[in-house]
Scaffold this motif. Structure first.
Motif, PDB file in Angstrom:
ATOM      1  N   ALA A  84       0.827  -1.216   0.000  1.00 27.50           N
ATOM      2  CA  ALA A  84       0.000   0.000   0.000  1.00 27.50           C
ATOM      3  C   ALA A  84       0.858   1.261   0.000  1.00 27.50           C
ATOM      4  O   ALA A  84       1.839   1.362   0.735  1.00 27.50           O
ATOM      5  CB  ALA A  84      -0.917  -0.004   1.221  1.00 27.50           C
ATOM      6  N   ASP A  85       0.492   2.212  -0.843  1.00 27.17           N
ATOM      7  CA  ASP A  85       1.158   3.508  -0.928  1.00 27.17           C
ATOM      8  C   ASP A  85       0.176   4.568  -0.444  1.00 27.17           C
ATOM      9  O   ASP A  85      -0.770   4.919  -1.167  1.00 27.17           O
ATOM     10  CB  ASP A  85       1.575   3.785  -2.377  1.00 27.17           C
ATOM     11  CG  ASP A  85       2.290   5.120  -2.540  1.00 27.17           C
ATOM     12  OD1 ASP A  85       2.178   5.988  -1.653  1.00 27.17           O
ATOM     13  OD2 ASP A  85       2.952   5.314  -3.584  1.00 27.17           O
ATOM     14  N   PRO A  86       0.330   5.086   0.778  1.00 26.55           N
ATOM     15  CA  PRO A  86      -0.663   6.032   1.306  1.00 26.55           C
ATOM     16  C   PRO A  86      -0.792   7.303   0.484  1.00 26.55           C
ATOM     17  O   PRO A  86      -1.892   7.881   0.411  1.00 26.55           O
ATOM     18  CB  PRO A  86      -0.157   6.325   2.721  1.00 26.55           C
ATOM     19  CG  PRO A  86       1.284   5.941   2.723  1.00 26.55           C
ATOM     20  CD  PRO A  86       1.407   4.822   1.749  1.00 26.55           C
ATOM     21  N   ASP A  87       0.282   7.765  -0.146  1.00 27.65           N
ATOM     22  CA  ASP A  87       0.190   8.966  -0.970  1.00 27.65           C
ATOM     23  C   ASP A  87      -0.630   8.706  -2.230  1.00 27.65           C
ATOM     24  O   ASP A  87      -1.468   9.525  -2.617  1.00 27.65           O
ATOM     25  CB  ASP A  87       1.588   9.453  -1.348  1.00 27.65           C
ATOM     26  CG  ASP A  87       2.369   9.956  -0.153  1.00 27.65           C
ATOM     27  OD1 ASP A  87       1.833  10.784   0.607  1.00 27.65           O
ATOM     28  OD2 ASP A  87       3.516   9.511   0.042  1.00 27.65           O
ATOM     29  N   ALA A  88      -0.401   7.558  -2.869  1.00 31.83           N
ATOM     30  CA  ALA A  88      -1.159   7.217  -4.070  1.00 31.83           C
ATOM     31  C   ALA A  88      -2.633   6.996  -3.733  1.00 31.83           C
ATOM     32  O   ALA A  88      -3.521   7.399  -4.491  1.00 31.83           O
ATOM     33  CB  ALA A  88      -0.567   5.975  -4.727  1.00 31.83           C
ATOM     34  N   LEU A  89      -2.901   6.361  -2.603  1.00 36.28           N
ATOM     35  CA  LEU A  89      -4.282   6.129  -2.192  1.00 36.28           C
ATOM     36  C   LEU A  89      -4.996   7.453  -1.931  1.00 36.28           C
ATOM     37  O   LEU A  89      -6.152   7.644  -2.316  1.00 36.28           O
ATOM     38  CB  LEU A  89      -4.306   5.259  -0.943  1.00 36.28           C
ATOM     39  CG  LEU A  89      -3.885   3.801  -1.141  1.00 36.28           C
ATOM     40  CD1 LEU A  89      -3.669   3.117   0.200  1.00 36.28           C
ATOM     41  CD2 LEU A  89      -4.943   3.042  -1.959  1.00 36.28           C
ATOM     42  N   ALA A  90      -4.307   8.372  -1.280  1.00 37.16           N
ATOM     43  CA  ALA A  90      -4.903   9.677  -1.002  1.00 37.16           C
ATOM     44  C   ALA A  90      -5.184  10.435  -2.302  1.00 37.16           C
ATOM     45  O   ALA A  90      -6.199  11.125  -2.421  1.00 37.16           O
ATOM     46  CB  ALA A  90      -3.988  10.492  -0.104  1.00 37.16           C
ATOM     47  N   SER A  91      -4.292  10.308  -3.263  1.00 38.12           N
ATOM     48  CA  SER A  91      -4.505  10.957  -4.552  1.00 38.12           C
ATOM     49  C   SER A  91      -5.759  10.418  -5.237  1.00 38.12           C
ATOM     50  O   SER A  91      -6.518  11.172  -5.865  1.00 38.12           O
ATOM     51  CB  SER A  91      -3.279  10.745  -5.450  1.00 38.12           C
ATOM     52  OG  SER A  91      -3.477  11.323  -6.723  1.00 38.12           O
ATOM     53  N   ARG A  92      -5.968   9.126  -5.098  1.00 36.07           N
ATOM     54  CA  ARG A  92      -7.173   8.506  -5.668  1.00 36.07           C
ATOM     55  C   ARG A  92      -8.424   9.032  -4.969  1.00 36.07           C
ATOM     56  O   ARG A  92      -9.424   9.336  -5.611  1.00 36.07           O
ATOM     57  CB  ARG A  92      -7.081   6.985  -5.505  1.00 36.07           C
ATOM     58  CG  ARG A  92      -8.178   6.209  -6.210  1.00 36.07           C
ATOM     59  CD  ARG A  92      -7.899   6.138  -7.701  1.00 36.07           C
ATOM     60  NE  ARG A  92      -8.878   5.317  -8.374  1.00 36.07           N
ATOM     61  CZ  ARG A  92     -10.052   5.772  -8.835  1.00 36.07           C
ATOM     62  NH1 ARG A  92     -10.355   7.045  -8.687  1.00 36.07           N
ATOM     63  NH2 ARG A  92     -10.901   4.970  -9.455  1.00 36.07           N
ATOM     64  N   LEU A  93      -8.363   9.148  -3.661  1.00 36.42           N
ATOM     65  CA  LEU A  93      -9.497   9.652  -2.905  1.00 36.42           C
ATOM     66  C   LEU A  93      -9.774  11.112  -3.245  1.00 36.42           C
ATOM     67  O   LEU A  93     -10.935  11.543  -3.284  1.00 36.42           O
ATOM     68  CB  LEU A  93      -9.238   9.494  -1.410  1.00 36.42           C
ATOM     69  CG  LEU A  93     -10.316  10.007  -0.456  1.00 36.42           C
ATOM     70  CD1 LEU A  93     -11.635   9.271  -0.686  1.00 36.42           C
ATOM     71  CD2 LEU A  93      -9.856   9.834   0.995  1.00 36.42           C
ATOM     72  N   ASP A  94      -8.726  11.871  -3.497  1.00 35.09           N
ATOM     73  CA  ASP A  94      -8.855  13.285  -3.825  1.00 35.09           C
ATOM     74  C   ASP A  94      -9.826  13.502  -4.979  1.00 35.09           C
ATOM     75  O   ASP A  94     -10.632  14.437  -4.959  1.00 35.09           O
ATOM     76  CB  ASP A  94      -7.472  13.849  -4.160  1.00 35.09           C
ATOM     77  CG  ASP A  94      -7.514  15.322  -4.530  1.00 35.09           C
ATOM     78  OD1 ASP A  94      -7.295  16.159  -3.637  1.00 35.09           O
ATOM     79  OD2 ASP A  94      -7.768  15.627  -5.713  1.00 35.09           O
ATOM     80  N   SER A  95      -9.769  12.635  -5.983  1.00 34.88           N
ATOM     81  CA  SER A  95     -10.634  12.822  -7.147  1.00 34.88           C
ATOM     82  C   SER A  95     -12.104  12.667  -6.773  1.00 34.88           C
ATOM     83  O   SER A  95     -12.970  13.369  -7.304  1.00 34.88           O
ATOM     84  CB  SER A  95     -10.257  11.828  -8.257  1.00 34.88           C
ATOM     85  OG  SER A  95     -10.463  10.485  -7.844  1.00 34.88           O
TER      86      SER A  95
END
Length: 252
Positions: A84-95
């Motif tokens: 899991a990459d928390p930064d990538a996951l957050a970017s996905r949630l951002d959208s």
């Protein structure tokens, strides 16, 4: 929060890490009554869902309901994956948060619980902290409201958690709802009355049973690990709990 004539709230009711919840419908219904507006509630949560499920499925569903308020609590299931990459996951949630805000919905965005309360979750604490830092950035960029549960010390108590040690107990849900309502600016008296009433109703119910470690491993941990290895979820095949908004609290 603006009070349109018909207030509709699409709230995802969380277990830990589920797309999820937050302020209890009775608390918000009481506040809407004080303002003279009707209130409807929909619950799109499904156990085990991840950020991709929320952004690709639940957010479009919520937008079709034209909600005034949407609460989102998600990320815990994603962060327990080995890579899991928390930064990538957050970017996905951002959208997804961007889409909700562009549609005019108020968004109550929860961060994650501090996992130090459970020995088996402590290894994920660093990831959770990074993800939570991103939550604050997302909220700042899109003017969402943050429900900050990381710093709520009461969630470190075992009575706040069900016997599986992952999902909230009834007491934990009441506390989460109270913090969410307070964050949304619901009058304190309304929160106190609601939580006190629920607590009185729940008094006969004993606290979650403390089960031996071996029993917990056999009943909960090993089956969970087996599902993760097979890439399946306990919520597979389940539908949203309340996909259609319904009035809360009877006639207005």
């Amino acid at each position: 929060m603006p009070r349109p004539r018909a207030e509709r709230s699409t709230l995802n009711r969380p277990g830990r890490g589920s797309a999820g919840p937050t302020a209890s419908p009775p608390s918000l219904d009481g506040d809407a009554r004080l303002a003279g507006h009707p209130f409807e509630f929909a619950n799109l949560a499904v156990r085990g869902r991840r950020i991709a499920d929320v952004v690709d499925g639940q957010v479009p569903h919520a937008l079709r309901l034209s909600p005034d308020l949407v609460s989102v609590m998600v990320g815990g299931n994603d962060l327990m994956s080995p890579a899991a990459d928390p930064d990538a996951l957050a970017s996905r949630l951002d959208s997804g948060i961007r889409s909700l805000r562009e549609a005019g919905a108020t968004v109550l965005l929860a961060n994650l619980f501090d996992p130090q309360f459970a020995f088996f979750l402590k290894p994920f604490r660093g990831r959770a902290a990074v993800f939570n830092a991103n939550i604050w950035s997302i909220a700042r960029d899109h003017r969402a409201i943050v429900l900050d549960v990381w710093g709520v010390r009461e969630f470190r108590e075992s009575s706040m958690w069900a016997s599986d040690r992952v999902h909230l107990s009834a007491r934990g849900h009441r506390l989460l709802a109270a913090h969410a309502a307070h964050t949304l600016g619901v009058p304190y008296a309304e929160i106190a009355a609601t939580t006190a009433g629920e607590a009185a109703a729940d008094q006969p119910v004993p606290p979650p049973e403390e089960i031996p470690l071996r029993t917990w491993l056999r009943v909960y941990a090993i089956p969970w690990a087996a599902r993760r290895m097979r890439r399946i979820s306990a919520g597979d095949g389940m539908d949203a709990k309340q996909p259609v908004p319904l009035p809360v609290g009877g006639p207005h």
